[in-house]
Scaffold this active site. Sequence first.
Site, PDB file in Angstrom:
ATOM      1  N   GLU A 151      90.250  15.211  44.026  1.00  0.00           N
ATOM      2  CA  GLU A 151      89.542  15.492  42.777  1.00  0.00           C
ATOM      3  C   GLU A 151      90.470  15.593  41.567  1.00  0.00           C
ATOM      4  O   GLU A 151      90.003  15.544  40.425  1.00  0.00           O
ATOM      5  CB  GLU A 151      88.732  16.790  42.938  1.00  0.00           C
ATOM      6  CG  GLU A 151      87.632  16.651  43.977  1.00  0.00           C
ATOM      7  CD  GLU A 151      87.011  17.971  44.384  1.00  0.00           C
ATOM      8  OE1 GLU A 151      85.867  17.950  44.874  1.00  0.00           O
ATOM      9  OE2 GLU A 151      87.648  19.033  44.219  1.00  0.00           O
ATOM     10  N   ASP A 177      76.584  13.701  48.363  1.00  0.00           N
ATOM     11  CA  ASP A 177      75.657  13.733  49.492  1.00  0.00           C
ATOM     12  C   ASP A 177      74.390  14.457  49.056  1.00  0.00           C
ATOM     13  O   ASP A 177      74.307  14.987  47.953  1.00  0.00           O
ATOM     14  CB  ASP A 177      76.285  14.427  50.707  1.00  0.00           C
ATOM     15  CG  ASP A 177      76.673  15.872  50.413  1.00  0.00           C
ATOM     16  OD1 ASP A 177      75.804  16.740  50.564  1.00  0.00           O
ATOM     17  OD2 ASP A 177      77.828  16.125  50.030  1.00  0.00           O
TER      18      ASP A 177
END
Length: 232
Positions: free
Chosen positions: A13, A200
């Site tokens: 990230e 997700d």
Amino acid sequence: MVKIGIIGAMELEVKELKEAMTVSEITKKANMEFFEGTLNNVPVVIVQSGIGKVNAALCTQILADLFQVTHIINTGVAGSLNVALDIGDILISRDALHHDMDVTIFGYQLGEVPQMGRREFPADERLAKLAKEACEKVNPDIHAILGRVVSGDQFISGNEIKEKLIQEYQGDCAEMEGASIAHGAYLNNIPFVIIRAISDKADNSAEMDYPAFEAAAAKHSAALVKELVKHI
């Protein structure tokens, strides 16, 4: 002078952001490496906090105490709780709360931290607005909305808990750090915004979807952050 703290829980990230910055100093503290320098000519401190709420809270306090950051951006990935948020979309925080805090037996609201006087930690409205504008510029094909981040020390991967987070907290996305960063920023009076790319659906498919989509999701978040810092 502006100095922006940028937190990502995982190396994935923050990797692209660190590669894009000019580093002047690296400071090690609490088993974290704080990369200080500039990103698009803006003073920043970029750090991988590690996963979970304790790591995130410690990281936020170090940014406040050691680096005196003026703003905090938390970038990363999350599971969607909102039917309007599909994999690849981006959620920009309106507010954040802890979904694993329960002191209702003493009359507190579910999710409310005792003696805080609030359940939700509001993001800075200006930062949220700038983040949405930055996303529209650099990720024009990506759907981005403002919403609520709900955080707990749990990877959400089942329909039952997902429905609870929607019904009890009106959450838009679920992850494991944002509320602690929001909580710490609130206590230190530091404006913050949380940016979450959806990796997700936080349901029974999450275990399969997350590895496949996390890299692309993190890339979209990084592009947004690089543009955002120029306008703070």
